[in-house]
Motif scaffolding. Structure first.
Motif, short mmCIF file in Angstrom:
data_model
loop_
_atom_site.label_atom_id
_atom_site.label_comp_id
_atom_site.label_asym_id
_atom_site.label_seq_id
_atom_site.Cartn_x
_atom_site.Cartn_y
_atom_site.Cartn_z
N SER A 17 0.86 -1.09 0.01
CA SER A 17 0.03 -0.08 0.02
C SER A 17 0.92 1.24 0.04
O SER A 17 2.05 1.23 0.45
N GLU A 18 0.39 2.40 -0.70
CA GLU A 18 1.20 3.60 -0.36
C GLU A 18 0.98 4.32 0.90
O GLU A 18 1.40 5.27 1.34
N GLN A 216 10.54 -1.09 -12.70
CA GLN A 216 9.66 0.04 -12.05
C GLN A 216 9.18 -0.44 -10.75
O GLN A 216 9.04 0.51 -9.65
N LEU A 217 8.62 -1.79 -10.51
CA LEU A 217 8.12 -2.28 -9.31
C LEU A 217 9.09 -1.95 -8.21
O LEU A 217 9.02 -1.66 -7.11
N THR A 218 10.42 -2.47 -8.41
CA THR A 218 11.49 -2.36 -7.46
C THR A 218 11.72 -0.85 -7.15
O THR A 218 12.02 -0.65 -6.00
N ILE A 226 8.42 1.17 1.47
CA ILE A 226 7.41 0.23 2.04
C ILE A 226 8.26 -0.88 2.89
O ILE A 226 7.71 -1.14 4.11
N ALA A 227 9.67 -1.35 2.89
CA ALA A 227 10.19 -2.06 3.67
C ALA A 227 10.59 -1.41 5.03
O ALA A 227 10.32 -1.88 6.20
N GLU A 228 10.53 -0.03 4.97
CA GLU A 228 10.97 0.70 6.38
C GLU A 228 9.45 0.51 7.05
O GLU A 228 9.43 0.49 8.37
N HIS A 297 17.95 -2.41 3.31
CA HIS A 297 19.42 -1.76 2.93
C HIS A 297 19.59 -1.76 1.33
O HIS A 297 20.01 -0.77 0.86
N LEU A 298 18.80 -2.61 0.50
CA LEU A 298 18.98 -2.56 -0.73
C LEU A 298 18.25 -1.41 -1.30
O LEU A 298 18.45 -0.77 -2.31
N SER A 299 17.06 -1.11 -0.84
CA SER A 299 16.21 0.03 -1.03
C SER A 299 17.03 1.45 -0.80
O SER A 299 17.10 2.33 -1.72
N GLN A 300 18.04 1.28 0.29
CA GLN A 300 18.75 2.49 0.31
C GLN A 300 19.87 2.73 -0.56
O GLN A 300 20.05 3.99 -1.17
#
Length: 406
Positions: A17-18, A216-218, A226-228, A297-300
């Motif tokens: 979800s956003e 684009q999804l990633t 989202i992970a945070e 971590h990967l999102s960062q």
């Protein structure tokens, strides 16, 4: 191809979800970890011995207490003792060692290496089905999931390499795919004693820089934090529950500009050469869980364009962990110039983007002549390097030739 692509749909959990408040409705509670593994339910018995190869099950304990499962294929199908060095295969995120063995023996890297005389060792990352043990914790404990790929560099890779070296008495070749390349590159950049145990490294779909990623999804998942959000709500295992994937898919497919006719393509790129008939077999082994902190971590990395240790989000916390307000950087330019490296990357890969790989290659531009070998395959995407039915010819044959030189 939709059924096959389901194995990677857990990426879409990024898109619950956003609105962070909606997460509790989708994840009503953490799933209890109940995994019963029978004597016959092992990678050795179900995937290796079933193909006529000898196989050994090993356990490796890291310094922080995780008990890793490792499979060894000491000889080829002929049974003749190999005369070549050990090779450690390290998979990427959301899978275990199974994809190295999924295709026929003539198409699967694990079997191909064994039949070419190498002593093959298959790693399984902490948190996956066969590596869920710990000396004092269980996967039901939140502390069990307090790790990112930093710990895979400093604990898992170190323990695995030292174990293989101790068991064989030899330096080893390394093959990594996706996240398995990142942990190797990070380790190499630190130039510690571990690097002296490597003969060479083959990096397939190399992950280093991630800021030009094409999925684009990633990208959206990283930008939406989202992970945070999941972590702040107490969901430390990613994803928190496997039985909600269908609901998540429905949510994703209703988003504008998202084509769910092929989730795998949307995530990894249009793989040219994956055998979709293996989907049923793969689903017996994948997808595998990871730590939410690992996803953070990967999102960062996607957001910042840097290759650095985990950012704890405040100067105070970073100082407490690192002695500095910012996380230390893994500098790819520090990788020893004499270390033999084989890089395989694809023109249609949406995770290991060509431009990101070029940025890595720029860092390696002063590598010793003849010690950096590149294989670029225009039609290949991310999964083709492990599951492509023609990878034995276009990737593995030149890789083995590279190993034979070192």
């Amino acid at each position: 191809m939709l059924n096959f692509s389901f194995v990677l749909t857990l990426f879409v959990l990024f898109f619950v979800s956003e609105n962070a408040l909606a997460v509790d409705k989708v994840f009503p509670g953490n799933s209890k970890y109940v995994e019963i593994i029978s004597d016959d339910d092992t990678i050795c018995k179900s995937m290796v011995q079933a193909q006529g190869y000898a196989c050994e099950e090993h356990k490796v304990t890291t310094k922080d207490g995780y008990i890793l499962s490792v499979q060894r294929i000491p000889v080829g199908r002929s049974g003749k003792t190999g005369n070549k060095p050990p090779v450690l295969l390290q998979h990427g995120i959301f899978v275990d060692a199974a994809p190295w063995l999924l295709n026929s023996p003539e198409e699967s890297l694990g079997f191909i290496l064994a039949d070419n005389g190498f002593d093959v060792w298959l790693a399984n990352t902490r948190g996956t089905k066969y590596s869920s043990g710990h000396t004092s914790l269980t996967p039901n404990d939140s502390a069990y999931w307090e790790w990112s790929w930093d710990e895979l560099v400093h604990y898992d890779l170190s323990a695995l390499v030292q174990y293989v070296n101790s068991e064989t008495g030899q330096k080893l070749h390394y093959v990594g795919h996706s996240l398995g390349t990142l942990i190797a590159l990070a380790s190499f950049s630190q130039q510690d004693k571990l690097i002296n145990l490597f003969r060479s490294a083959a990096l397939l779909s190399p992950i280093a820089y991630l800021n030009q990623i094409q999925s684009q999804l990633t990208k959206d998942a990283a930008q939406l934090h989202i992970a945070e959000e999941l972590y702040s709500l107490g969901y430390y295992e990613f994803p928190p529950a496997w039985d909600i994937l269908g609901k998540i898919l429905e949510t994703i497919c209703n988003e504008p500009d998202v084509n769910c006719s092929d989730i795998m393509t949307a995530l990894t790129g249009p793989n040219c050469c994956v055998n979709t008939s293996k989907a049923g077999v793969l689903l017996k082994h994948e997808p595998q869980p990871t730590a939410t902190k690992n996803i953070i971590h990967l999102s960062q990395m996607i957001r910042t364009g840097t290759i650095a240790m985990y950012d704890y989000g405040s100067e105070e916390e970073n100082k407490r962990h690192y002695g500095d307000s910012k996380p230390p950087v893994y500098d790819m330019r520090n990788i020893p110039k004499e270390l033999p490296l084989f890089l395989g990357y694809g023109g249609r890969d949406m995770l290991a983007d060509v431009d990101d790989v070029k940025a890595l290659l720029n860092d390696l531009k002063d590598h010793d002549k003849g010690e950096l070998f590149r294989v670029y395959i225009e039609e290949y995407a991310h999964a083709d390097f492990v599951l492509g039915v023609n990878a034995s010819q276009v990737v593995y044959d030149p890789m083995i030739s590279f190993f034979n030189l070192h």
